[in-house]
Motif scaffolding. Structure first.
Motif, PDB file in Angstrom:
ATOM      1  N   ARG A   1       0.201   3.821   2.976  1.00 18.11           N
ATOM      2  CA  ARG A   1      -0.725   4.937   2.810  1.00 18.11           C
ATOM      3  C   ARG A   1      -1.433   5.286   4.115  1.00 18.11           C
ATOM      4  NH1 ARG A   1      -2.995   3.294  -1.809  1.00 18.11           N
ATOM      5  NH2 ARG A   1      -4.571   2.216  -0.635  1.00 18.11           N
ATOM      6  N   ALA A   2      -1.982   4.273   4.785  1.00 18.91           N
ATOM      7  CA  ALA A   2      -2.735   4.534   6.022  1.00 18.91           C
ATOM      8  C   ALA A   2      -1.810   5.114   7.081  1.00 18.91           C
ATOM      9  CB  ALA A   2      -3.365   3.233   6.521  1.00 18.91           C
ATOM     10  N   GLU A   3      -0.570   4.600   7.156  1.00 18.92           N
ATOM     11  CA  GLU A   3       0.376   5.061   8.177  1.00 18.92           C
ATOM     12  C   GLU A   3       0.761   6.523   7.910  1.00 18.92           C
ATOM     13  OE1 GLU A   3       0.519   2.174   6.571  1.00 18.92           O
ATOM     14  OE2 GLU A   3       0.215   0.762   8.231  1.00 18.92           O
ATOM     15  N   ARG A   4       0.968   6.872   6.633  1.00 14.34           N
ATOM     16  CA  ARG A   4       1.328   8.269   6.322  1.00 14.34           C
ATOM     17  C   ARG A   4       0.173   9.210   6.649  1.00 14.34           C
ATOM     18  NH1 ARG A   4       6.196   7.762   3.663  1.00 14.34           N
ATOM     19  NH2 ARG A   4       6.366   5.741   2.653  1.00 14.34           N
ATOM     20  N   ALA A   5      -1.054   8.797   6.355  1.00  6.77           N
ATOM     21  CA  ALA A   5      -2.214   9.643   6.670  1.00  6.77           C
ATOM     22  C   ALA A   5      -2.305   9.827   8.192  1.00  6.77           C
ATOM     23  CB  ALA A   5      -3.491   9.001   6.132  1.00  6.77           C
TER      24      ALA A   5
ATOM     25  N   SER B   1       0.832  -1.221   0.000  1.00  7.19           N
ATOM     26  CA  SER B   1       0.000   0.000   0.000  1.00  7.19           C
ATOM     27  C   SER B   1       0.858   1.259   0.000  1.00  7.19           C
ATOM     28  CB  SER B   1      -0.897   0.012   1.240  1.00  7.19           C
ATOM     29  OG  SER B   1      -0.128   0.421   2.370  1.00  7.19           O
ATOM     30  N   GLY B   2       2.199   1.098   0.045  1.00  4.81           N
ATOM     31  CA  GLY B   2       3.072   2.274   0.149  1.00  4.81           C
ATOM     32  C   GLY B   2       2.888   2.974   1.490  1.00  4.81           C
TER      33      GLY B   2
END
Ligand code: HEM
Length: 428
Positions: free
Chosen positions: A188-192, A185-186
């Protein structure tokens, strides 16, 4: 001196859970140990691991120096499967700088406040998931201790709890099987979630800057460390320092408190004494439950070739290998009787019968040697305070079906419960 591959068995068909699908991560290494003995090699995901379980091997493990065989690098390689690199790069205050004496006093005062809030949320009676309760308690104590004004209450607290539940670095070893999806997922959830943390901390910083005379412990030290930077760099830097500290701190402590409560609730004799405020017993119960709940893989990444005594010979472990041992395969089997919960085996922080073990290093809750946990005194004081308060104020009854089981894929840290762990409670 021999290369390990020339003299040690290589475990056939065994992989580590972040590389291959494994139903029971600890069980797989136990099977290898039963087949190959106390020292063997695992080849997994392109890496080589020397696992050691003999008394001499475990002593050699704890004697390894950070410059030649690094715990820091091993931790980083594990956690970066779950967390974006920016959480690690450029940090100015690290989790290891958390334990000055006056800091600990303030964390315990914040724990007291967090227990007040927990009591308000619990009310007079009801049912609650024990591990969810301890996790929320940990978030509240931690955020009150280092995240700035307003972060442990109301909407800011709820937003941070949601973000840090996504950012839980311990997923890297509790759910290693999920890390391929995190990578795909790159992150994604962690960066957000990191952006959300930055926004909440920025609002808290504005509050702090408008009342600079009110200075609070660790948070002020973090703010000072970024004082000379332009606003954007300062805000992000402070938020990331807080994020890494919070992620590191919540990993084991509140899971261990959960097991300590589970165990004391099902042992009426100890429960009565802890509820009456026996702090020494509560601390022994906390140590004993932590010992039994340990799922830690202890790992060191070899930076320079190192001579390693396995107990049956000395091998020359090449650079790039990992030397490892696994606490759950030692803590409950190094001597007879260790599979039972018995807090009286501890005197203060020491095992009473350590001399009867083939090596005193075969059993531990907080580690041995130079890397042993700097947070042990704080963690035991916190668990003692929370246990005496919660079982002192509430009559607690297990409503779980069978003793909780650890997450089977977990390899590292203190066990997380695989199933819900409801407990009924009534205010005394
Ligand atoms: C019940 C709670 C805890 C348990 C059972 C626990 C257990 C451990 C163990 C077994 C080690 C040694 C690992 C090794 O040798 O590879 C360790 C190291 C460490 N722990 Fe804890 N820990 C707990 C709570 C905490 C907390 C609250 C913090 C706060 C940030 C913390 C920070 C650290 C750090 C920074 C190290 C590394 C020390 C070094 O490398 O020199 N621990 N812990």
């Amino acid at each position: 001196m021999a290369n390990p591959l020339d003299v040690l068995p290589v475990a056939d068909g065994i992989g580590l859970p972040w590389d291959v699908a494994v139903d029971d991560a600890v069980g797989a290494i136990a099977t290898a140990r039963a087949r190959y003995g106390d020292t063997f090699v695992v080849e997994s995901g392109g890496g080589r691991y020397l696992f050691t379980f003999s008394p001499t091997g475990v002593e050699s493990f704890y004697a390894l120096g950070e410059e030649t065989a690094s715990k820091g690098v091993a931790d980083f390689l594990m956690l970066r499967r779950k967390l974006p690199d920016e959480v690690f790069a450029g940090r100015r205050l690290l989790p290891s700088s958390l334990f000055r004496r006056d800091d600990v006093t303030s964390y315990l005062a914040n724990l007291d406040g967090a227990l007040d809030a927990t009591e308000v949320e619990l009310g007079e009676s009801g049912t609650v998931d024990l591990f969810a309760l301890t996790r929320r308690l940990g978030h509240r104590m931690g955020l009150a201790s280092w995240a700035g004004p307003g972060c442990a209450d109301g909407d800011a607290f709820e937003r941070l709890v949601r973000a840090f539940d996504v950012l839980d670095g311990s997923d890297a070893f509790v759910h290693p099987d999920a890390m391929a999806a995190v990578a795909a997922s790159g992150m994604r959830a962690e960066r957000a979630a990191l952006t959300e943390v930055s926004e909440v901390i920025e609002a808290s910083l504005r509050q702090h800057d408008s009342t600079p005379e009110v200075r609070a412990g660790l948070f002020s030290r973090i703010v000072d460390a970024w004082a000379s930077e332009p606003p954007d760099v300062r805000n992000r830097g402070i938020a990331m320092d807080i994020a890494l500290i919070h992620i590191a701190s919540m990993s084991n402590l509140m899971a261990a408190l959960g097991w300590a409560l589970v165990d004391v609730i099902v042992h009426p004799d100890q429960l009565r004494l802890v509820a009456d405020g026996d702090r020494e017993l509560a601390s022994s119960c906390a140590l004993e439950s932590t010992r039994l709940a340990q799922r830690s893989i202890m790992a060191r990444v070899v930076l320079e070739p190192v001579a390693f005594d396995t107990g049956v010979g000395v091998v020359d472990v090449p650079k790039g290998w990992t030397i490892a041992t696994l606490l759950p395969l030692l803590n409950t089997s190094a001597a007879a009787g260790l599979e039972d919960w018995d807090p009286s085996r501890w005197h203060r922080h020491r095992l009473v019968d350590a001399h009867a073990l083939p090596s005193p290093m075969l059993v531990t809750a907080f580690g041995h040697g130079r890397h042993s946990c700097p947070a042990q005194p704080f963690s035991l004081a916190a668990m003692t305070m929370a246990m005496t308060r919660l079982v002192g104020r509430y009559d607690m009854r297990p409503e779980w079906v069978g003793y909780p089981r650890p997450v089977s894929a977990q390899i590292g840290g203190v066990a997380r419960a695989a199933d819900p762990c409801p407990v009924g409670y009534t205010k005394r």
